[in-house]
Design a protein around this motif. Structure first.
Motif, short mmCIF file in Angstrom:
data_model
loop_
_atom_site.label_atom_id
_atom_site.label_comp_id
_atom_site.label_asym_id
_atom_site.label_seq_id
_atom_site.Cartn_x
_atom_site.Cartn_y
_atom_site.Cartn_z
N UNK A 79 37.10 51.51 29.15
CA UNK A 79 38.07 52.40 28.78
C UNK A 79 39.40 52.49 29.38
N UNK A 80 39.76 51.80 30.39
CA UNK A 80 40.89 51.83 31.16
C UNK A 80 41.55 50.56 30.99
N UNK A 81 41.16 49.51 30.09
CA UNK A 81 41.83 48.53 29.55
C UNK A 81 43.36 48.56 29.10
N UNK A 82 43.35 49.43 28.19
CA UNK A 82 44.98 49.53 27.84
C UNK A 82 45.81 49.96 28.81
N UNK A 83 45.31 50.95 29.73
CA UNK A 83 46.22 51.35 30.82
C UNK A 83 46.48 50.34 31.79
N UNK A 84 45.58 49.53 32.11
CA UNK A 84 45.59 48.46 33.11
C UNK A 84 46.67 47.40 32.46
N UNK A 85 46.50 47.29 30.98
CA UNK A 85 47.48 46.14 30.57
C UNK A 85 48.77 46.56 30.57
N UNK A 86 48.99 47.93 30.39
CA UNK A 86 50.40 48.27 30.37
C UNK A 86 51.15 48.15 31.74
N UNK A 87 50.27 48.37 32.74
CA UNK A 87 50.77 48.40 34.16
C UNK A 87 51.00 46.88 34.57
N UNK A 88 49.97 45.98 34.16
CA UNK A 88 50.00 44.62 34.40
C UNK A 88 51.34 43.91 34.01
N UNK A 89 51.88 44.38 32.51
CA UNK A 89 52.86 43.92 32.10
C UNK A 89 54.30 44.27 32.59
N UNK A 90 54.12 45.45 33.05
CA UNK A 90 55.40 45.98 33.72
C UNK A 90 55.52 45.36 35.16
N UNK A 91 54.54 44.87 35.64
CA UNK A 91 54.59 44.19 37.04
C UNK A 91 55.25 42.93 36.66
N UNK A 92 54.54 42.21 35.81
CA UNK A 92 55.03 40.99 35.39
C UNK A 92 56.48 40.92 35.53
N UNK A 93 56.88 41.95 34.47
CA UNK A 93 58.32 41.79 34.26
C UNK A 93 59.30 42.32 35.30
N UNK A 94 58.91 42.94 36.26
CA UNK A 94 59.66 43.10 37.53
C UNK A 94 59.63 41.87 38.29
N UNK A 95 58.55 41.27 38.52
CA UNK A 95 58.36 40.06 39.26
C UNK A 95 59.41 38.98 38.84
N UNK A 119 43.15 39.86 32.70
CA UNK A 119 42.29 40.98 33.09
C UNK A 119 40.82 40.38 33.05
N UNK A 120 40.05 40.36 33.86
CA UNK A 120 38.69 39.88 33.92
C UNK A 120 37.76 41.19 33.56
N UNK A 121 36.85 41.19 33.02
CA UNK A 121 36.09 42.36 32.34
C UNK A 121 34.60 41.60 32.76
N UNK A 122 33.92 42.26 33.94
CA UNK A 122 32.73 41.49 34.35
C UNK A 122 32.72 40.16 34.87
N UNK A 123 31.76 39.37 34.61
CA UNK A 123 32.16 37.98 34.85
C UNK A 123 31.97 37.37 33.66
N UNK A 124 31.86 37.77 32.26
CA UNK A 124 31.76 37.18 31.23
C UNK A 124 32.98 37.10 30.29
N UNK A 125 33.87 38.01 30.42
CA UNK A 125 34.85 38.11 29.55
C UNK A 125 36.25 38.35 30.19
N UNK A 126 37.36 38.09 29.51
CA UNK A 126 38.80 38.26 30.16
C UNK A 126 39.50 38.27 28.87
N UNK A 127 40.67 38.94 29.23
CA UNK A 127 41.85 39.31 28.23
C UNK A 127 43.06 38.46 28.84
N UNK A 128 43.72 37.84 28.02
CA UNK A 128 44.93 36.93 28.69
C UNK A 128 46.03 37.28 27.83
N UNK A 129 47.13 37.74 28.55
CA UNK A 129 48.45 37.81 27.77
C UNK A 129 49.40 36.92 28.26
N UNK A 130 50.09 35.97 27.54
CA UNK A 130 51.11 35.14 28.19
C UNK A 130 52.57 35.47 27.49
#
Length: 565
Positions: free
Chosen positions: A520-536, A554-565
């Motif tokens: 349930x935290x995925x959307x929030x983590x995604x927003x924060x991660x993209x902001x960090x990338x932009x700053x870097x 974003x890895x979810x457990x050991x079986x799944x991941x989401x990738x935004x390039x």
């Protein structure tokens, strides 16, 4: 100018016009510190043998006629001490002894001592009267103390003094410890053990004949057990005065570049940056200001350069890999394995450096960490609030750790993968800007095979370690963890390896991990991660760089991941 890679004979270097970095000022420093009996350790392949050879040639009374030829242009040749060429040199090397059993070790130790003394008597045959008879008597002596006492008595009769040099003093002890045989160790080294008897005999001989002693090895593993048998040696391993006695300083590396005229073909500062990242970083005293380069690795680099005119294909000498194969034996203990993997993930550990070891301490965390320090796998980093943080010294050592971790996963989980397919996926990152094939390959072939036990400590750092351990199978990138920029710390920066100038894309990667229960935290983590990338990506570090790719993983457990390039 020839590179003396793998050559540790001082006389050969000087007579055959090899490169020689002058460390002879330390000869006078060693004489001035007061103690005549010195104990000094450094990692394997760190220049110990060459330095010992330098001492031998300086003090050997047989070198009087050659002294000017060997030392004339060096510091000590222009500033000689009164003790030059004044000793019989007795050099003992305790590597390669038979440790299959106590009896075989005793016999090989005794024969090594007998053979060395026999050679010594022949070398100084002009000093010993009727040395043939002396050697025949030596052959009939049956125990270690008798052999050494016989030699001491003969030197005493000649009126000469001995400089005793012992190399690899701990080699056989390390082999016994690696086997985990506590009784074996105690029987040969403690109490009435023959090793202690040997050092007690040396101590007695120091009263009249053995005037100076220099002992080297890679760890203080026997010091605690030999205290009563040989308690006259001063441990100068971490003495500030001798921090740079072995290894190359920055000034010395610049001098090598100048002598070899390499900077004519390449930007000198760019070359130094690469050498510094890969081979520098070693510190042996917390108050010393200068870190030193691993000399073996530097000479390997330059010897390859002179042969090819380019950066070597392998930054790590295969001989170094072989030496650090001992790492696998040290982590057979589960507690040591866990400590090691924490060190790799954190790139260091806060710990005390133990200056005396015994077998009983081998499974203590401080002992294990200190042994990694003495092996050169860790070095002194920051000192905060009186605590020492030991850190991985350089990129090459990180690669050694990553290679260890990749082998550990492979053996523990029977992980097999298509090397060509793995390499292809990494090349797609470098030349096509596609990261998904690599992530999918790692996810399916590695992460999903991990046990639930591994998931207990599964986090961003663990995943990063897995990624790095497989990325180094290709030479495309130098993975850098926690690169500091003005806007924070980049989780992963995949920097183009200088040996691969044609690689098109570098990568800034922000890595996140969520347990499946935290989806349930995925959307929030995604927003924060993209902001960090932009700053870097907006940092000054990347202003002049083209084709920088950004990825949020974003890895979810050991079986799944989401990738935004």
């Amino acid at each position: 100018m020839k590179i003396p890679y793998g050559i540790s004979d001082f006389k050969s270097l000087r007579k055959e016009s090899y490169l020689y970095v002058d460390k002879t000022d330390y000869i006078s420093s060693l004489e001035e510190i007061g103690s005549k009996y010195l104990f000094f350790i450094r990692p394997r392949r760190f220049g110990k043998s060459l330095f010992l050879s330098t001492l031998i040639n300086y003090y050997d009374l047989n070198n009087k006629e050659e002294f000017d030829e060997l030392f004339g242009e060096l510091y000590i040749g222009e500033n000689p001490t009164e003790l030059k060429t004044s000793y019989l040199i007795l050099q003992l090397d305790f590597s390669g002894l038979n440790t299959d059993s106590k009896e075989k070790l005793y016999l090989s130790f005794k024969e090594r001592l007998r053979q060395t003394i026999t050679s010594n008597l022949k070398k100084y045959s002009n000093i010993f009267e009727d040395y043939h008879t002396v050697i025949n008597k030596l052959e009939n002596l049956e125990d270690i103390s008798s052999i050494l006492n016989f030699y001491i008595e003969k030197v005493k009769e000649s009126g000469q003094k001995v400089y005793l040099i012992i190399d690899e003093y701990d080699h056989f002890a390390n082999d016994i410890i690696a086997m985990g045989d506590s009784d074996f160790y105690k029987e040969v080294i403690r109490a009435t053990g023959f090793v202690r008897d040997f050092y007690e005999t040396v101590k007695i001989g120091s009263k009249e004949v053995i005037d100076r002693v220099f002992i080297t090895g890679i760890s203080p593993v026997m010091l605690d057990d030999l205290t009563s048998g040989f308690n006259i040696a001063s441990n100068i391993t971490m003495n500030k005065l001798f921090n740079e006695m072995l290894g190359f300083t920055e000034k010395e590396v610049r001098g090598i570049i100048k002598k070899l005229a390499i900077d004519i073909d390449l930007n000198k500062e760019e070359l130094l940056f690469e050498l510094r990242k890969n081979y520098n970083g070693y510190l042996f005293n917390k108050d010393s200001r200068e870190r030193v380069y691993n000399p073996d690795m530097v000479l390997h680099f330059f010897s390859q350069w002179l042969m090819t005119g380019d950066y070597p294909d392998q930054l790590i000498d295969d001989n170094v890999r072989t030496d650090y194969g001992r790492l696998n034996r040290l982590v057979a203990n589960e507690a040591n394995r866990e400590v090691l993997e924490d060190i790799i993930m954190e790139e260091g550990i806060v710990a005390n450096i133990i200056t005396r070891f015994s077998f009983d301490m081998m499974y203590d965390e401080d002992y294990f960490v200190s042994l990694l320090y003495y092996m050169g796998l860790l070095t002194i980093g920051e000192i905060r609030y009186g605590k020492t943080r030991l850190e991985i010294p350089n990129h090459v050592t990180r690669v050694i750790f990553w290679e260890y971790f990749e082998r550990r996963l492979k053996n523990q989980y029977q992980i097999s993968y298509d090397v060509e397919e793995m390499a292809k996926s990494i090349w797609q990152m470098g030349f096509d800007g596609e990261i998904k094939p690599f992530l999918s390959y790692i996810s399916e072939n590695v992460l999903q095979k991990l046990s639930n036990r591994d998931l207990i400590n599964f986090d961003e750092k663990y995943i990063k370690l897995v990624l790095f351990s497989y990325l180094v199978t290709s030479n495309l990138y130098r993975p850098v963890s926690e690169t500091e920029v003005e806007n924070g710390y980049i989780d992963i920066y995949l920097e183009r390896d200088i040996r691969m100038p044609d690689v098109k894309y570098e990568w800034i990667i922000e890595l996140k991990y969520l347990k499946k229960s935290e989806r349930d935290k995925l959307a929030e983590v995604k927003r924060e991660g993209l902001k960090q990338l932009e700053r870097y990506a907006a940092s000054r570090k990347f202003e002049d760089k083209d084709n920088i790719k950004q990825a949020l993983i974003i890895f979810i457990g050991k079986d799944e991941y989401e990738l935004i390039v």
